[in-house]
Design an enzyme around this catalytic site. Sequence first.
Site, PDB file in Angstrom:
ATOM      1  N   ARG A  77     -10.384 -14.528  -4.489  1.00 12.00           N
ATOM      2  CA  ARG A  77     -10.662 -13.098  -4.536  1.00 12.00           C
ATOM      3  C   ARG A  77      -9.629 -12.408  -5.401  1.00 12.00           C
ATOM      4  O   ARG A  77      -8.444 -12.435  -5.099  1.00 12.00           O
ATOM      5  CB  ARG A  77     -10.653 -12.508  -3.122  1.00 12.00           C
ATOM      6  CG  ARG A  77     -10.912 -11.027  -3.121  1.00 12.00           C
ATOM      7  CD  ARG A  77     -10.961 -10.416  -1.761  1.00 12.00           C
ATOM      8  NE  ARG A  77     -11.120  -8.973  -1.908  1.00 12.00           N
ATOM      9  CZ  ARG A  77     -10.316  -8.073  -1.361  1.00 12.00           C
ATOM     10  NH1 ARG A  77      -9.299  -8.449  -0.582  1.00 12.00           N
ATOM     11  NH2 ARG A  77     -10.508  -6.782  -1.567  1.00 12.00           N
ATOM     12  N   HIS A 121      -9.605  -1.914  -6.641  1.00 10.35           N
ATOM     13  CA  HIS A 121      -8.436  -2.183  -5.780  1.00 10.35           C
ATOM     14  C   HIS A 121      -7.356  -1.175  -6.163  1.00 10.35           C
ATOM     15  O   HIS A 121      -6.232  -1.526  -6.482  1.00 10.35           O
ATOM     16  CB  HIS A 121      -7.949  -3.624  -5.942  1.00 10.35           C
ATOM     17  CG  HIS A 121      -7.163  -4.126  -4.761  1.00 10.35           C
ATOM     18  ND1 HIS A 121      -7.520  -5.247  -4.034  1.00 10.35           N
ATOM     19  CD2 HIS A 121      -6.039  -3.648  -4.180  1.00 10.35           C
ATOM     20  CE1 HIS A 121      -6.627  -5.438  -3.063  1.00 10.35           C
ATOM     21  NE2 HIS A 121      -5.738  -4.482  -3.121  1.00 10.35           N
ATOM     22  N   GLU A 166     -10.360  -1.581   0.827  1.00 14.46           N
ATOM     23  CA  GLU A 166      -9.636  -0.693   1.745  1.00 14.46           C
ATOM     24  C   GLU A 166      -9.786   0.795   1.392  1.00 14.46           C
ATOM     25  O   GLU A 166      -8.804   1.484   1.050  1.00 14.46           O
ATOM     26  CB  GLU A 166      -8.166  -1.108   1.808  1.00 14.46           C
ATOM     27  CG  GLU A 166      -7.988  -2.514   2.331  1.00 14.46           C
ATOM     28  CD  GLU A 166      -6.536  -2.907   2.567  1.00 14.46           C
ATOM     29  OE1 GLU A 166      -5.629  -2.139   2.214  1.00 14.46           O
ATOM     30  OE2 GLU A 166      -6.320  -4.009   3.114  1.00 14.46           O
ATOM     31  N   ASN A 294     -10.435  -6.684   6.172  1.00 10.47           N
ATOM     32  CA  ASN A 294      -8.996  -6.943   6.002  1.00 10.47           C
ATOM     33  C   ASN A 294      -8.311  -6.591   7.315  1.00 10.47           C
ATOM     34  O   ASN A 294      -8.402  -5.449   7.763  1.00 10.47           O
ATOM     35  CB  ASN A 294      -8.429  -6.069   4.876  1.00 10.47           C
ATOM     36  CG  ASN A 294      -8.988  -6.409   3.512  1.00 10.47           C
ATOM     37  OD1 ASN A 294      -9.781  -7.338   3.391  1.00 10.47           O
ATOM     38  ND2 ASN A 294      -8.561  -5.688   2.491  1.00 10.47           N
ATOM     39  N   TYR A 296      -4.646  -7.078   9.596  1.00 16.30           N
ATOM     40  CA  TYR A 296      -3.248  -7.501   9.643  1.00 16.30           C
ATOM     41  C   TYR A 296      -2.629  -7.343  11.011  1.00 16.30           C
ATOM     42  O   TYR A 296      -1.785  -8.134  11.429  1.00 16.30           O
ATOM     43  CB  TYR A 296      -2.418  -6.699   8.626  1.00 16.30           C
ATOM     44  CG  TYR A 296      -2.722  -7.070   7.205  1.00 16.30           C
ATOM     45  CD1 TYR A 296      -3.694  -6.394   6.468  1.00 16.30           C
ATOM     46  CD2 TYR A 296      -2.047  -8.113   6.592  1.00 16.30           C
ATOM     47  CE1 TYR A 296      -3.980  -6.741   5.160  1.00 16.30           C
ATOM     48  CE2 TYR A 296      -2.315  -8.464   5.270  1.00 16.30           C
ATOM     49  CZ  TYR A 296      -3.292  -7.772   4.566  1.00 16.30           C
ATOM     50  OH  TYR A 296      -3.576  -8.113   3.270  1.00 16.30           O
ATOM     51  N   GLU A 353      -8.944 -10.353   3.655  1.00 17.74           N
ATOM     52  CA  GLU A 353      -7.473 -10.371   3.681  1.00 17.74           C
ATOM     53  C   GLU A 353      -6.958 -10.577   5.096  1.00 17.74           C
ATOM     54  O   GLU A 353      -7.413  -9.919   6.028  1.00 17.74           O
ATOM     55  CB  GLU A 353      -6.882  -9.045   3.185  1.00 17.74           C
ATOM     56  CG  GLU A 353      -6.887  -8.844   1.721  1.00 17.74           C
ATOM     57  CD  GLU A 353      -6.268  -7.519   1.327  1.00 17.74           C
ATOM     58  OE1 GLU A 353      -5.309  -7.065   1.992  1.00 17.74           O
ATOM     59  OE2 GLU A 353      -6.781  -6.911   0.371  1.00 17.74           O
TER      60      GLU A 353
HETATM   61  C1  JJW Z   1      -1.734   5.291  10.741  1.00 23.18           C
HETATM   62  C2  JJW Z   1      -0.631   5.595   9.743  1.00 23.18           C
HETATM   63  O1  JJW Z   1      -0.206   4.398   9.105  1.00 23.18           O
HETATM   64  C3  JJW Z   1       0.727   4.608   8.029  1.00 23.18           C
HETATM   65  C4  JJW Z   1       0.799   3.360   7.180  1.00 23.18           C
HETATM   66  O2  JJW Z   1      -0.541   2.830   7.065  1.00 23.18           O
HETATM   67  C5  JJW Z   1      -0.764   1.685   6.385  1.00 23.18           C
HETATM   68  C6  JJW Z   1      -1.943   1.036   6.700  1.00 23.18           C
HETATM   69  C7  JJW Z   1      -2.277  -0.112   6.051  1.00 23.18           C
HETATM   70  C8  JJW Z   1      -1.431  -0.624   5.089  1.00 23.18           C
HETATM   71  C9  JJW Z   1      -1.820  -1.879   4.461  1.00 23.18           C
HETATM   72  C10 JJW Z   1      -1.111  -2.633   3.561  1.00 23.18           C
HETATM   73  N1  JJW Z   1      -1.876  -3.720   3.361  1.00 23.18           N
HETATM   74  C11 JJW Z   1      -1.597  -4.881   2.513  1.00 23.18           C
HETATM   75  C12 JJW Z   1      -2.435  -4.643   1.278  1.00 23.18           C
HETATM   76  N2  JJW Z   1      -3.877  -4.730   1.574  1.00 23.18           N
HETATM   77  C13 JJW Z   1      -4.462  -4.751   0.240  1.00 23.18           C
HETATM   78  C14 JJW Z   1      -3.500  -5.542  -0.601  1.00 23.18           C
HETATM   79  O3  JJW Z   1      -3.258  -4.815  -1.781  1.00 23.18           O
HETATM   80  C15 JJW Z   1      -2.215  -5.665   0.224  1.00 23.18           C
HETATM   81  O4  JJW Z   1      -1.088  -5.366  -0.583  1.00 23.18           O
HETATM   82  N3  JJW Z   1      -3.001  -3.625   4.053  1.00 23.18           N
HETATM   83  N4  JJW Z   1      -2.968  -2.515   4.754  1.00 23.18           N
HETATM   84  C16 JJW Z   1      -0.243   0.011   4.762  1.00 23.18           C
HETATM   85  C17 JJW Z   1       0.106   1.174   5.426  1.00 23.18           C
END
Ligand code: JJW
Length: 447
Positions: A77, A121, A166, A294, A296, A353
Site C-alpha cells: 500500500r 494521503h 484517514e 487504520n 492503532y 494500517e
Molecule cells: C482526540 C484528539 O487526538 C489528538 C491527536 O489525534 C491523533 C489521532 C490520530 C493520529 C494518527 C497518526 N497515525 C499514524 C499515521 N496514520 C497514517 C500514516 O501516515 C501514519 O503516519 N494514525 N493516526 C495522530 C493524532
Amino acid sequence: MSVIQFPKDFVWGVATSAYQIEGAAFEDGRGPSIWDTFSHTPGNIIDDENGDVACDSYHRLDEDIALLKELGVNSYRFSVSWPRVIPDGTGKVNKKGLQYYENLVDQLLEHGIEPMCTLYHWDLPQKLEEKGGWDNRDTIDAFVEYANVMFERLNGKVKRWITLNEPWCASFLSHYIGEHAPGNQDLQLAVNVAHHLLMAHGKTVQAFRELAVEGEIGYAPNVTWLEPYSRKSEDMEACRRGNGWFIEWFMDPVFKGEYPAFLTNWFADKGITIPLKDGDLEVISQPVDFLGINYYNGNLARHKANSGLFDVENIDAGYDKTDFDWFIYPDGFYSVLLYVKKRYGNIPVYITENGACYDDVVENGRVRDEQRIAYIKKHLIALNRCLESGVNIKGYHVWSLLDNFEWAYGYTKRFGIVHVDFQTLKRIPKDSYYWYQKLIRNNWFTI
Ligand SMILES: CCOCCOc1ccc(-c2cn(C[C@@H]3NC[C@@H](O)[C@H]3O)nn2)cc1
C-alpha cells in the site's frame, strides 16, 4: 502453545505514503503540497524537520522493492503525491511524476506484489490550498480530475484503489486541532473539509465506475475505541460520541447515506452545521468494494463535562504504551471491527494500517524490536478472533515498511519494520521484519 492460523488467501502487506518516504520534494516537476508549506514553517514539526529528503524512496525504488520482495508480502500500500502528478492541482500533468508511479507499479507486479494505491494521503497541492483548499467545493472536482488521470494511466495494473486515507486526520486533526497541515483551528472549517472530502470520495467512486476501471475501490478511515469506564449512561454516551467522531462521522454517510443524528445534533448545539447540498449524500454513499481500517489504539474513557469537544475524557487504565504514548489495546481492535460489522454489515475489510512506534536502537547492525513484534502479535490475535466471529477481513498491512517522516513528530517516531538512518539513508531490516517474513511464509504463528 496455540497456533494462530489465517485463511489461505489472506493478504499480507505493508503500507507507506508519498510525503513520508519519497523525498525529491522539488525534483522532476513536483509541485509543493500543504505539507511542504507546513513542514517548512518553523514550530510546526517537533524536530523542525520536513519531507524534502525523507527516506529518499524516490531515488531508491529498486532498493525498496527488493525489501518488499524479500519480505514476501503480496500487497504493497503506497500513496500518490497529487502535486507530483499535477503540480498545480489541476491542469497540466507532470509526465515524469506519472512515470514514477507507473514504474513503481510495474516493478511491484513483476515481483508478484499487488499494488494498493491511495490517491489522497494528505498532500493537497499548495496552489489549491491558496484557493481555499478543501473548504472550497471546487477542490472536489480537482480531486476527481486527478483521480481520473491515475485511473486512466494505471487501469489494469492497480486493482485495489483507496480514495482517502484517514479523512478524520485530513479534516479535524488538520483544521480543528491544528496539529497537521494546513494547521487551522476552526471547527466549522473542519466540518466543511470533512464533508468535501467525503464528496470527493463519492465522486471519485462514481468516476471509477464510469471509467469501468478494473478492480476494487474503497477508502481508509482511522478508528479508535473508547471503552466506557462504567455502564452509567453518561459514560456510555460520552464514549459513543468519542468513537462516533471517527467511526460514524465518516462511515454513516458512506454506508447509510446520512450523517449520525446523535453527532449532528451535538454539533448543532455548538452552532456548527454541515455544508450539505441536495444530492450530496447520494454522491457520498456510492457503494464501495471494501473498507480500509487504520487502527492503532484505544482507551478507557468516561463522561466529563466541558472536556474537549464531546465531554469525554480518557482515563489511564494502566495499559502499556508505545513510544507514541498510545495505550496498547488490542481488545479495542476486536471491539471496533465487531461494531463496524454490526452497524454496516459484513463489508470486505482490509486492515490498511496497524503498527507501533518504538524508539529503536541499532546494536551491531541489528534492531531487536521485540515490543513491536509483541504489539503486532497481540493485534493479529485480536484480528484472528474477528475472523472466528465472521468478520470479513481480507488482509492486513503493517504501518510501516520504513521508518519515515511521522508528520508533526518529524523523524522522532519510528513505526517501520525496517530501520532508516536518516543521515545515511541506510536501511536495516529489524527483527520485526524477519518475524513478519516468517509469518507471511507460514501464514500462522504460535503464542
Ligand atoms: C482526540 C484528539 O487526538 C489528538 C491527536 O489525534 C491523533 C489521532 C490520530 C493520529 C494518527 C497518526 N497515525 C499514524 C499515521 N496514520 C497514517 C500514516 O501516515 C501514519 O503516519 N494514525 N493516526 C495522530 C493524532
